[in-house]
Design a protein around this motif. Sequence first.
Motif, PDB file in Angstrom:
ATOM      1  N   ASP A  25       0.927  20.486   2.417  1.00 31.74           N
ATOM      2  CA  ASP A  25       1.562  19.713   1.345  1.00 31.74           C
ATOM      3  C   ASP A  25       1.356  18.223   1.595  1.00 31.74           C
ATOM      4  N   TRP A  26       1.707  17.400   0.622  1.00 29.84           N
ATOM      5  CA  TRP A  26       1.418  15.963   0.676  1.00 29.84           C
ATOM      6  C   TRP A  26       2.703  15.158   0.629  1.00 29.84           C
ATOM      7  N   SER A  27       2.666  13.978   1.247  1.00 36.02           N
ATOM      8  CA  SER A  27       3.788  13.043   1.179  1.00 36.02           C
ATOM      9  C   SER A  27       3.260  11.685   0.724  1.00 36.02           C
ATOM     10  N   ILE A  28       4.178  10.874   0.194  1.00 30.77           N
ATOM     11  CA  ILE A  28       3.861   9.514  -0.230  1.00 30.77           C
ATOM     12  C   ILE A  28       4.605   8.580   0.703  1.00 30.77           C
ATOM     13  N   ARG A  29       3.866   7.629   1.284  1.00 31.50           N
ATOM     14  CA  ARG A  29       4.450   6.686   2.234  1.00 31.50           C
ATOM     15  C   ARG A  29       4.219   5.259   1.761  1.00 31.50           C
ATOM     16  N   ARG A  30       5.150   4.410   2.106  1.00 29.06           N
ATOM     17  CA  ARG A  30       5.002   2.960   1.897  1.00 29.06           C
ATOM     18  C   ARG A  30       5.300   2.337   3.244  1.00 29.06           C
ATOM     19  N   ASP A  31       4.331   1.687   3.824  1.00 25.43           N
ATOM     20  CA  ASP A  31       4.398   1.220   5.208  1.00 25.43           C
ATOM     21  C   ASP A  31       4.675   2.445   6.086  1.00 25.43           C
ATOM     22  N   SER A  32       5.716   2.425   6.870  1.00 22.53           N
ATOM     23  CA  SER A  32       5.992   3.569   7.743  1.00 22.53           C
ATOM     24  C   SER A  32       7.080   4.485   7.182  1.00 22.53           C
ATOM     25  N   ALA A  33       7.552   4.204   5.974  1.00 23.76           N
ATOM     26  CA  ALA A  33       8.627   4.996   5.370  1.00 23.76           C
ATOM     27  C   ALA A  33       8.065   6.077   4.442  1.00 23.76           C
ATOM     28  N   THR A  34       8.538   7.299   4.604  1.00 27.33           N
ATOM     29  CA  THR A  34       8.167   8.381   3.693  1.00 27.33           C
ATOM     30  C   THR A  34       9.093   8.321   2.480  1.00 27.33           C
ATOM     31  N   LEU A  35       8.500   8.179   1.300  1.00 27.29           N
ATOM     32  CA  LEU A  35       9.285   8.089   0.065  1.00 27.29           C
ATOM     33  C   LEU A  35       9.508   9.459  -0.563  1.00 27.29           C
ATOM     34  N   PHE A  36       8.470  10.290  -0.551  1.00 28.10           N
ATOM     35  CA  PHE A  36       8.523  11.629  -1.131  1.00 28.10           C
ATOM     36  C   PHE A  36       7.725  12.559  -0.237  1.00 28.10           C
ATOM     37  N   SER A  37       8.112  13.823  -0.188  1.00 30.98           N
ATOM     38  CA  SER A  37       7.377  14.770   0.650  1.00 30.98           C
ATOM     39  C   SER A  37       7.351  16.146  -0.006  1.00 30.98           C
ATOM     40  N   GLN A  38       6.581  17.038   0.581  1.00 31.26           N
ATOM     41  CA  GLN A  38       6.431  18.422   0.143  1.00 31.26           C
ATOM     42  C   GLN A  38       5.952  18.522  -1.309  1.00 31.26           C
ATOM     43  N   ILE A  73       0.835  -1.198   0.000  1.00 28.21           N
ATOM     44  CA  ILE A  73       0.000   0.000   0.000  1.00 28.21           C
ATOM     45  C   ILE A  73       0.871   1.249   0.000  1.00 28.21           C
ATOM     46  N   TYR A  74       0.643   2.086  -0.982  1.00 26.45           N
ATOM     47  CA  TYR A  74       1.241   3.415  -1.027  1.00 26.45           C
ATOM     48  C   TYR A  74       0.151   4.365  -0.549  1.00 26.45           C
ATOM     49  N   SER A  75       0.482   5.200   0.438  1.00 27.94           N
ATOM     50  CA  SER A  75      -0.544   6.085   0.980  1.00 27.94           C
ATOM     51  C   SER A  75      -0.102   7.539   0.883  1.00 27.94           C
ATOM     52  N   LEU A  76      -1.078   8.403   0.665  1.00 28.08           N
ATOM     53  CA  LEU A  76      -0.843   9.840   0.629  1.00 28.08           C
ATOM     54  C   LEU A  76      -1.225  10.414   1.986  1.00 28.08           C
ATOM     55  N   ARG A  77      -0.409  11.303   2.505  1.00 30.46           N
ATOM     56  CA  ARG A  77      -0.679  11.947   3.795  1.00 30.46           C
ATOM     57  C   ARG A  77      -0.500  13.447   3.633  1.00 30.46           C
ATOM     58  N   GLN A  78      -1.413  14.202   4.226  1.00 37.37           N
ATOM     59  CA  GLN A  78      -1.314  15.656   4.174  1.00 37.37           C
ATOM     60  C   GLN A  78      -0.690  16.168   5.474  1.00 37.37           C
ATOM     61  N   SER A  79       0.252  17.094   5.334  1.00 38.18           N
ATOM     62  CA  SER A  79       0.890  17.690   6.512  1.00 38.18           C
ATOM     63  C   SER A  79       0.030  18.850   7.011  1.00 38.18           C
ATOM     64  N   PRO A  80       0.275  19.311   8.222  1.00 38.28           N
ATOM     65  CA  PRO A  80      -0.459  20.473   8.730  1.00 38.28           C
ATOM     66  C   PRO A  80      -0.269  21.730   7.856  1.00 38.28           C
ATOM     67  N   GLU A  81       0.850  21.793   7.150  1.00 37.62           N
ATOM     68  CA  GLU A  81       1.114  22.933   6.262  1.00 37.62           C
ATOM     69  C   GLU A  81       0.340  22.838   4.944  1.00 37.62           C
TER      70      GLU A  81
END
Length: 79
Positions: A13-26, A3-11
């Motif tokens: 912007d969005w990040s892409i995560r795989r399990d608990s690792a952030t692959l890309f951010s901002q 599962i690749y998941s998208l997460r939004q930061s309080p600022e």
Amino acid sequence: MVIYSLRQSPEGDWSIRRDSATLFSQLRLGPAIQLAREAARDEHNRSGRSTCVEMPGPTSTIRLAQYARPGMPIESAVA
């Protein structure tokens, strides 16, 4: 299923995560969705494993993409 998941930061912007690792951010949302789909499709093509892209919705998780081998049942993601 991977599962690749998208997460939004309080600022905002969005990040892409795989399990608990952030692959890309901002990232902005559009490019984040594109990049997550590309990464999931790439992993599926290389490994043959089922993959999907999800993001949080107002009441539940929204599945944006899923890749599976033909004839294989799509697995439900359990958090």
